[in-house]
Each structure stands twice: as structure tokens, then as C-alpha cells.
Design a protein around this motif. Structure first.
Motif, PDB file in Angstrom:
ATOM      1  N   SER A   1      43.507 -23.870 137.820  1.00  0.00           N
ATOM      2  CA  SER A   1      43.634 -24.106 136.379  1.00  0.00           C
ATOM      3  C   SER A   1      42.926 -25.384 135.965  1.00  0.00           C
ATOM      4  O   SER A   1      42.477 -25.512 134.827  1.00  0.00           O
ATOM      5  CB  SER A   1      45.113 -24.183 135.995  1.00  0.00           C
ATOM      6  N   SER A   2      42.813 -26.336 136.888  1.00  0.00           N
ATOM      7  CA  SER A   2      42.272 -27.658 136.563  1.00  0.00           C
ATOM      8  C   SER A   2      40.754 -27.718 136.603  1.00  0.00           C
ATOM      9  O   SER A   2      40.180 -28.754 136.281  1.00  0.00           O
ATOM     10  CB  SER A   2      42.840 -28.688 137.547  1.00  0.00           C
ATOM     11  N   THR A   3      40.101 -26.623 137.003  1.00  0.00           N
ATOM     12  CA  THR A   3      38.648 -26.668 137.059  1.00  0.00           C
ATOM     13  C   THR A   3      38.046 -26.472 135.673  1.00  0.00           C
ATOM     14  O   THR A   3      38.750 -26.282 134.681  1.00  0.00           O
ATOM     15  CB  THR A   3      38.106 -25.629 138.056  1.00  0.00           C
ATOM     16  N   SER A   4      36.718 -26.482 135.587  1.00  0.00           N
ATOM     17  CA  SER A   4      36.050 -26.495 134.288  1.00  0.00           C
ATOM     18  C   SER A   4      36.083 -25.148 133.583  1.00  0.00           C
ATOM     19  O   SER A   4      36.209 -24.092 134.209  1.00  0.00           O
ATOM     20  CB  SER A   4      34.585 -26.915 134.468  1.00  0.00           C
TER      21      SER A   4
ATOM     22  N   ALA B   1      33.583 -23.836 132.278  1.00  0.00           N
ATOM     23  CA  ALA B   1      32.385 -23.122 132.702  1.00  0.00           C
ATOM     24  C   ALA B   1      32.653 -22.286 133.948  1.00  0.00           C
ATOM     25  O   ALA B   1      32.169 -21.151 134.066  1.00  0.00           O
ATOM     26  CB  ALA B   1      31.252 -24.113 132.966  1.00  0.00           C
ATOM     27  N   THR B   2      33.436 -22.831 134.883  1.00  0.00           N
ATOM     28  CA  THR B   2      33.777 -22.073 136.086  1.00  0.00           C
ATOM     29  C   THR B   2      34.674 -20.894 135.742  1.00  0.00           C
ATOM     30  O   THR B   2      34.477 -19.786 136.238  1.00  0.00           O
ATOM     31  CB  THR B   2      34.469 -22.986 137.119  1.00  0.00           C
ATOM     32  N   HIS B   3      35.648 -21.122 134.887  1.00  0.00           N
ATOM     33  CA  HIS B   3      36.510 -20.022 134.445  1.00  0.00           C
ATOM     34  C   HIS B   3      35.679 -18.900 133.828  1.00  0.00           C
ATOM     35  O   HIS B   3      35.885 -17.716 134.133  1.00  0.00           O
ATOM     36  CB  HIS B   3      37.532 -20.520 133.417  1.00  0.00           C
ATOM     37  N   GLU B   4      34.745 -19.267 132.980  1.00  0.00           N
ATOM     38  CA  GLU B   4      33.934 -18.256 132.303  1.00  0.00           C
ATOM     39  C   GLU B   4      33.017 -17.526 133.276  1.00  0.00           C
ATOM     40  O   GLU B   4      32.822 -16.310 133.169  1.00  0.00           O
ATOM     41  CB  GLU B   4      33.133 -18.906 131.182  1.00  0.00           C
ATOM     42  N   ALA B   5      32.469 -18.253 134.246  1.00  0.00           N
ATOM     43  CA  ALA B   5      31.580 -17.626 135.228  1.00  0.00           C
ATOM     44  C   ALA B   5      32.340 -16.610 136.074  1.00  0.00           C
ATOM     45  O   ALA B   5      31.858 -15.488 136.290  1.00  0.00           O
ATOM     46  CB  ALA B   5      30.953 -18.695 136.118  1.00  0.00           C
ATOM     47  N   VAL B   6      33.517 -16.994 136.542  1.00  0.00           N
ATOM     48  CA  VAL B   6      34.332 -16.061 137.325  1.00  0.00           C
ATOM     49  C   VAL B   6      34.761 -14.884 136.465  1.00  0.00           C
ATOM     50  O   VAL B   6      34.747 -13.726 136.909  1.00  0.00           O
ATOM     51  CB  VAL B   6      35.564 -16.780 137.920  1.00  0.00           C
ATOM     52  N   GLY B   7      35.136 -15.158 135.230  1.00  0.00           N
ATOM     53  CA  GLY B   7      35.574 -14.108 134.328  1.00  0.00           C
ATOM     54  C   GLY B   7      34.507 -13.056 134.091  1.00  0.00           C
ATOM     55  O   GLY B   7      34.804 -11.852 134.046  1.00  0.00           O
ATOM     56  N   ARG B   8      33.255 -13.486 133.954  1.00  0.00           N
ATOM     57  CA  ARG B   8      32.164 -12.534 133.737  1.00  0.00           C
ATOM     58  C   ARG B   8      32.000 -11.600 134.930  1.00  0.00           C
ATOM     59  O   ARG B   8      31.857 -10.377 134.775  1.00  0.00           O
ATOM     60  CB  ARG B   8      30.852 -13.279 133.471  1.00  0.00           C
ATOM     61  N   VAL B   9      32.030 -12.179 136.127  1.00  0.00           N
ATOM     62  CA  VAL B   9      31.851 -11.362 137.330  1.00  0.00           C
ATOM     63  C   VAL B   9      33.034 -10.421 137.517  1.00  0.00           C
ATOM     64  O   VAL B   9      32.864  -9.245 137.860  1.00  0.00           O
ATOM     65  CB  VAL B   9      31.662 -12.251 138.569  1.00  0.00           C
ATOM     66  N   ALA B  10      34.237 -10.928 137.289  1.00  0.00           N
ATOM     67  CA  ALA B  10      35.435 -10.086 137.425  1.00  0.00           C
ATOM     68  C   ALA B  10      35.344  -8.884 136.489  1.00  0.00           C
ATOM     69  O   ALA B  10      35.674  -7.756 136.878  1.00  0.00           O
ATOM     70  CB  ALA B  10      36.689 -10.897 137.130  1.00  0.00           C
ATOM     71  N   ALA B  11      34.884  -9.112 135.266  1.00  0.00           N
ATOM     72  CA  ALA B  11      34.750  -8.010 134.306  1.00  0.00           C
ATOM     73  C   ALA B  11      33.743  -6.986 134.794  1.00  0.00           C
ATOM     74  O   ALA B  11      33.945  -5.773 134.640  1.00  0.00           O
ATOM     75  CB  ALA B  11      34.348  -8.562 132.942  1.00  0.00           C
TER      76      ALA B  11
END
Length: 219
Positions: A82-85, A87-97
Motif C-alpha cells: 500500500s505504501s508504494t507509489s 505509478a506502481t499501483h497503476e502499472a500493476v493494475g493495467r497488467v492485472a486487467a
């Protein structure tokens, strides 16, 4: 309520044939990932082909690359701190989708704080659950806090689904069932038991029959 069984040691792989029809999710823990790499995910998938696999990556950077590796190996879930950026959340989210996979937002670095997430916290749609737990090092050092269990209600009030972990066993499971996390994560209460399959079956039965007593001496 889904049952997730966490594996952290190489010998835990031997338990997979015993729990494949009991666990909803098999967790390839961080120590196993560090020891065996992405191959640990493939092994879990081979031994439990009909069970969802979660990779406890605790991703903090390099989100796209890690997500591509993890989901490409067959994991249905991965964890991101949760504490990361953002940008990292969004990058992982795109791949997960892209993979039709899900992400657990892991609040381990927030453990002990009054508020596990900022009031305005928002995440990509593929971030399906908030992981709430008492860290294992804290438990091993003698921390028997139940604050992580009590935090579930607050996460629910804020609209989050919860994956709950941390010292959950016969002494705490009734309190856990009372707060109704969406995912119940069990580690050593099963993997450290002299009767791991029976322990897993007992916990599974406990989800539908809370009055069941623990059939072995508590340790």
C-alpha cells in the motif's frame, strides 16, 4: 468467505495434494518466491490445477515487469504494498486487467497505525482486496495484538473487501469469523500442524459451522 492457505517453506509443497480440494486459494509465500522464483507459481499450479494461486510478491517497484512475470506464470492474484507509489499501483493494475487477474493491496507496512490507508485512498479496479494482517516477525517477537482483526470492520465501512492474516488459528478464529473477512488466510495453523489435512478440513468446516471445536490440543 474464501480460505487461503499460505505456504512459506519448501516442504510445504508436499501438502498441496492434501489441500487441493480444501483451499480456495493457495498462497506461494514471499520466502518461497525468493528461493525458487517464478517456478514456484508453476509448481503450485501443476500440483493444484483447479485451485487459484496467489503470489505474495509484496511488489514495491517494477510493477509492470513483476506483474507480467507473475500473471504470465499462472497466478490469479499478487500483492502490492500500500505504501508504494501510485505509478506502481497503476502499472500493476493495467497488467492485472489484461490477464483478468486480481491484486491485493498489502498494508503490512501500515500495521500498528490507527488508519491503515489514507482517507482518500483509491486504487485501480483490479485491486480487489485490502490485505490486513499482523506481520509474522511481530508475532514471533511476542506481539499477540488483535488490532488487525478489529480493523476489518473499519475496512468494510470504507467499502473495501478484506483478506485477513496473522496468527489465525483455534484461539482467534471465532473472533475472525465474527468480522467476516472476504478471504481468511491461514498459515502455520495448517502447515505447522501434525495433521495438516485434518486441520485444513476443520477450518473449512468451521466456516459453515462456527460451533465446531478444535479436535487437537492447542499448541
Amino acid at each position: 468467505m474464501l480460505l487461503q492457505i499460505a505456504l512459506d517453506k519448501p516442504e510445504h509443497f508436499a501438502l498441496l495434494p492434501q489441500i487441493r480440494n480444501i483451499a480456495d486459494i493457495v498462497e506461494v509465500g514471499t520466502p518461497l518466491l525468493k528461493r525458487f522464483g517464478i517456478g514456484a507459481i508453476a509448481t503450485a499450479r501443476e500440483l493444484c490445477p483447479d485451485t487459484l494461486v496467489l503470489a505474495d510478491t509484496k511488489t514495491v517497484d517494477g510493477g509492470q515487469l513483476e506483474a507480467e512475470m507473475v500473471f504470465g506464470a499462472g497466478a490469479a492474484f499478487m500483492t502490492v504494498l500500500s505504501s508504494t507509489s501510485k505509478a506502481t499501483h497503476e502499472a500493476v493494475g493495467r497488467v492485472a486487467a489484461e490477464f483478468g487477474a486480481s491484486v491485493i493491496i498489502d498494508t503490512i507496512t501500515e500495521s500498528g497505525k490507527k488508519d491503515l490507508l489514507p482517507a482518500n485512498a483509491s486504487f485501480p479496479a483490479s485491486f480487489a482486496y485490502v490485505g490486513v494482517h499482523l506481520p509474522s516477525d511481530a508475532r514471533n517477537a511476542g506481539d499477540r495484538s488483535t488490532a488487525h482483526i478489529e480493523a476489518v470492520a473499519d475496512m468494510h465501512r470504507r467499502g473495501f473487501r478484506v483478506a485477513l492474516a496473522g496468527g489465525i488459528g483455534p484461539d482467534t478464529i471465532d473472533a475472525v469469523l465474527a468480522v467476516e473477512p472476504e478471504i481468511l488466510i491461514i498459515g502455520s495453523a495448517i502447515t505447522g500442524s501434525e495433521h495438516p489435512q485434518e486441520a485444513a478440513k476443520w477450518i473449512r468446516a468451521k466456516l459453515s459451522n462456527p460451533g465446531r471445536g478444535w479436535p487437537w490440543d492447542k499448541k
